[in-house]
Write a protein that holds these residues in place. Structure first.
Motif, PDB file in Angstrom:
ATOM      1  N   SER A   1       7.192   1.538 -13.204  1.00 52.08           N
ATOM      2  CA  SER A   1       6.796   1.020 -11.885  1.00 52.08           C
ATOM      3  C   SER A   1       8.013   0.740 -11.014  1.00 52.08           C
ATOM      4  O   SER A   1       7.909   0.661  -9.795  1.00 52.08           O
ATOM      5  CB  SER A   1       6.002  -0.271 -12.065  1.00 52.08           C
ATOM      6  N   GLY A   2       9.150   0.528 -11.611  1.00 48.71           N
ATOM      7  CA  GLY A   2      10.363   0.182 -10.856  1.00 48.71           C
ATOM      8  C   GLY A   2      10.581  -1.320 -10.759  1.00 48.71           C
ATOM      9  O   GLY A   2      11.604  -1.772 -10.250  1.00 48.71           O
TER      10      GLY A   2
ATOM     11  N   THR B   1      11.195  -3.627 -13.047  1.00 45.43           N
ATOM     12  CA  THR B   1      12.309  -4.174 -13.847  1.00 45.43           C
ATOM     13  C   THR B   1      13.627  -4.019 -13.087  1.00 45.43           C
ATOM     14  O   THR B   1      14.425  -4.955 -13.015  1.00 45.43           O
ATOM     15  CB  THR B   1      12.396  -3.463 -15.215  1.00 45.43           C
TER      16      THR B   1
ATOM     17  N   ARG C   1       4.681   1.172 -26.274  1.00 47.32           N
ATOM     18  CA  ARG C   1       4.037   1.784 -25.115  1.00 47.32           C
ATOM     19  C   ARG C   1       3.316   3.091 -25.422  1.00 47.32           C
ATOM     20  O   ARG C   1       2.586   3.601 -24.582  1.00 47.32           O
ATOM     21  CB  ARG C   1       5.069   2.022 -24.022  1.00 47.32           C
TER      22      ARG C   1
ATOM     23  N   ASP D   1      11.737   5.788 -32.228  1.00 44.91           N
ATOM     24  CA  ASP D   1      13.047   6.440 -32.365  1.00 44.91           C
ATOM     25  C   ASP D   1      13.160   7.235 -33.668  1.00 44.91           C
ATOM     26  O   ASP D   1      13.952   8.173 -33.767  1.00 44.91           O
ATOM     27  CB  ASP D   1      14.173   5.394 -32.367  1.00 44.91           C
TER      28      ASP D   1
ATOM     29  N   ASN E   1      11.463  11.983 -23.631  1.00 43.03           N
ATOM     30  CA  ASN E   1      12.811  11.426 -23.453  1.00 43.03           C
ATOM     31  C   ASN E   1      13.510  11.220 -24.800  1.00 43.03           C
ATOM     32  O   ASN E   1      14.699  11.492 -24.951  1.00 43.03           O
ATOM     33  CB  ASN E   1      12.747  10.098 -22.675  1.00 43.03           C
TER      34      ASN E   1
HETATM   35  O1  PRT Z   1       9.709  -0.494 -31.293  1.00 40.24           O
HETATM   36  P1  PRT Z   1       9.906   0.915 -30.907  1.00 40.24           P
HETATM   37  O2  PRT Z   1      11.308   1.423 -31.097  1.00 40.24           O
HETATM   38  O3  PRT Z   1       8.869   1.804 -31.520  1.00 40.24           O
HETATM   39  O4  PRT Z   1       9.587   0.987 -29.321  1.00 40.24           O
HETATM   40  P2  PRT Z   1      10.559   0.954 -28.051  1.00 40.24           P
HETATM   41  O5  PRT Z   1      10.651  -0.448 -27.569  1.00 40.24           O
HETATM   42  O6  PRT Z   1      11.810   1.718 -28.305  1.00 40.24           O
HETATM   43  O7  PRT Z   1       9.752   1.863 -27.039  1.00 40.24           O
HETATM   44  P3  PRT Z   1       8.624   1.483 -25.987  1.00 40.24           P
HETATM   45  O8  PRT Z   1       7.369   1.163 -26.685  1.00 40.24           O
HETATM   46  O9  PRT Z   1       9.148   0.533 -24.961  1.00 40.24           O
HETATM   47  O10 PRT Z   1       8.510   2.900 -25.261  1.00 40.24           O
HETATM   48  C1  PRT Z   1       8.065   4.034 -25.941  1.00 40.24           C
HETATM   49  C2  PRT Z   1       8.052   5.214 -24.957  1.00 40.24           C
HETATM   50  O11 PRT Z   1       7.175   4.914 -23.873  1.00 40.24           O
HETATM   51  C3  PRT Z   1       9.375   5.515 -24.285  1.00 40.24           C
HETATM   52  O12 PRT Z   1      10.237   6.294 -25.093  1.00 40.24           O
HETATM   53  C4  PRT Z   1       8.917   6.292 -23.058  1.00 40.24           C
HETATM   54  O13 PRT Z   1       8.670   7.644 -23.393  1.00 40.24           O
HETATM   55  C5  PRT Z   1       7.574   5.652 -22.719  1.00 40.24           C
HETATM   56  N1  PRT Z   1       7.597   4.713 -21.577  1.00 40.24           N
HETATM   57  C6  PRT Z   1       6.748   4.749 -20.526  1.00 40.24           C
HETATM   58  C7  PRT Z   1       8.438   3.675 -21.378  1.00 40.24           C
HETATM   59  C8  PRT Z   1       8.071   3.070 -20.167  1.00 40.24           C
HETATM   60  N2  PRT Z   1       7.010   3.752 -19.675  1.00 40.24           N
HETATM   61  C9  PRT Z   1       8.787   1.911 -19.708  1.00 40.24           C
HETATM   62  N3  PRT Z   1       8.459   1.383 -18.650  1.00 40.24           N
HETATM   63  N4  PRT Z   1       9.465   3.178 -22.107  1.00 40.24           N
HETATM   64  C10 PRT Z   1      10.110   2.097 -21.700  1.00 40.24           C
HETATM   65  N5  PRT Z   1       9.829   1.436 -20.526  1.00 40.24           N
HETATM   66  C11 PRT Z   1      10.651   0.211 -20.248  1.00 40.24           C
HETATM   67  C12 PRT Z   1      12.042   0.530 -19.682  1.00 40.24           C
HETATM   68  O14 PRT Z   1      12.973   0.695 -20.738  1.00 40.24           O
HETATM   69  C13 PRT Z   1      12.362  -0.706 -18.853  1.00 40.24           C
HETATM   70  O15 PRT Z   1      12.828  -1.755 -19.650  1.00 40.24           O
HETATM   71  O16 PRT Z   1      10.040  -0.593 -19.274  1.00 40.24           O
HETATM   72  C14 PRT Z   1      10.985  -1.079 -18.336  1.00 40.24           C
HETATM   73  C15 PRT Z   1      10.771  -0.420 -16.991  1.00 40.24           C
HETATM   74  O17 PRT Z   1       9.437  -0.477 -16.608  1.00 40.24           O
HETATM   75  P4  PRT Z   1       9.044  -0.748 -15.096  1.00 40.24           P
HETATM   76  O18 PRT Z   1       7.565  -0.553 -15.023  1.00 40.24           O
HETATM   77  O19 PRT Z   1       9.460  -2.146 -14.747  1.00 40.24           O
HETATM   78  O20 PRT Z   1       9.781   0.275 -14.241  1.00 40.24           O
END
Ligand code: PRT
Ligand code: ZN
Length: 286
Positions: free
Chosen positions: A162-163, A165, A14, A54, A73
């Motif tokens: 977005s909320g 999930t 993301r 991470d 975060n």
């Molecule tokens: O593979 P890698 O470890 O590099 O990536 P990752 O999967 O750990 O991270 P990634 O790419 O998901 O997210 C990277 C960063 O993006 C996070 O640390 C946040 O700072 C930021 N970010 C912004 C988000 C989101 N938006 C987000 N929506 N990180 C995660 N989410 C996930 C959340 O965990 C949940 O599963 O999306 C889902 C919720 O989204 P909504 O839109 O349904 O609310």
């Protein structure tokens, strides 16, 4: 060469698109082919490391990379000693606590004794401590949102944007404990040469951010009302005023904060302004 900044960005996820878009908007060209782990910019002293998000705070803290782009975060959770050089305004999200939709919630005290699943034990622990709540923090590394439906935990603490999930997993958000966005972090012991390059990069980033918040405004107005118009449009130093071919009329050019535009439009019209154009600015250097 020795002043080349090693910049850690997320390989895929993301943050990736926003990070590379920002770099390209700064006029820095880089080809980040799929699967590549490293790349050098063609026209700026920066070398890219493509990593999992991470790992970025640790790499920057240890000086393997000089700077990095990562979610706030992750920085706060990992507690690595790095400097936050600048907030970047993209990948905005929040870390929230959620419980089952049907459950009652009247405040943090309702979390007392609960088992809460999260990938953010430090941030959650801090919130619980501050609110004098004893709860069981259960750390898991992913798919946090399914924890309640499989009986692993009563509540979750996860990133929300977005909320949807939470909603599709039958959960409701009850507490926001942290607001986050992408930030540029830097190693605490950069050499003077690297600090200079970082300053150049920050200068470009700030010019873009300024430009985004401002618009170029052009309008025509009767010359006799020019003072009232200028009062509304102070601009950077002062507005440009040019005569129109039609006698008694002028064209005024200025810069206006986007948020102020709608508030000022009535006063501008009352002062006889017409033919008002508002156009985006690409870069802005004060
Ligand atoms: O593979 P890698 O470890 O590099 O990536 P990752 O999967 O750990 O991270 P990634 O790419 O998901 O997210 C990277 C960063 O993006 C996070 O640390 C946040 O700072 C930021 N970010 C912004 C988000 C989101 N938006 C987000 N929506 N990180 C995660 N989410 C996930 C959340 O965990 C949940 O599963 O999306 C889902 C919720 O989204 P909504 O839109 O349904 O609310
Ligand atoms: Zn990650």
């Amino acid at each position: 060469m020795e002043n080349t900044l090693r910049l850690a960005v997320q390989k895929s996820g993301r943050l990736s698109e926003g990070s590379m878009k920002l770099i390209k908007s700064c006029g820095i060209s880089v080809s980040n082919g799929i699967g590549k782990l490293k790349a050098k910019a063609a026209n700026f002293p920066v070398e890219f490391f493509f990593l999992r998000d991470d790992d970025i705070p640790g790499y920057v803290a240890d000086g393997i990379a000089d700077i990095g782009i990562v979610g706030e975060n992750v920085i706060v959770e990992k507690q690595k000693p790095v400097d936050t050089a600048h907030r970047l305004g993209f990948s905005k999200c929040r870390l929230s606590i959620a419980i089952e939709k049907a459950a009652q919630y009247n405040g943090p005290q309702d979390l007392q004794g609960m088992r809460i699943a999260t990938s953010y034990p430090n941030l959650l622990g801090k919130f619980l401590d501050e609110n004098d709540i004893k709860a069981e923090v259960h750390e898991i590394s992913g798919s946090v949102e399914i924890a309640p439906s499989i009986g692993l935990a009563k509540a979750v603490c996860d990133i929300v944007s977005s909320g949807s999930t939470l909603f599709t997993n039958g959960l409701k958000e009850v507490e926001t404990i942290f607001n986050s966005e992408a930030v540029l972090i830097a190693n605490k012991a950069l050499s003077e040469g690297k600090k200079k390059v970082l300053e150049q990069l920050l200068f470009r980033i700030k010019s873009l951010q300024q430009a985004k918040n401002n618009k170029y405004i052009l309008l025509n107005a009767p010359e006799k009302n020019i003072d009232a118009i200028i009062e509304q449009l102070p601009g950077m130093r002062s507005p440009t005023v040019l005569p129109l071919a039609q006698k008694g009329w002028v064209s005024v050019h200025s810069v206006i904060n986007e948020n102020d535009f709608w508030a000022k439009i009535e006063d501008l019209k009352a002062a006889g302004a017409e033919g008002i154009l508002v156009v985006p600015i690409e870069k802005m250097i004060l």
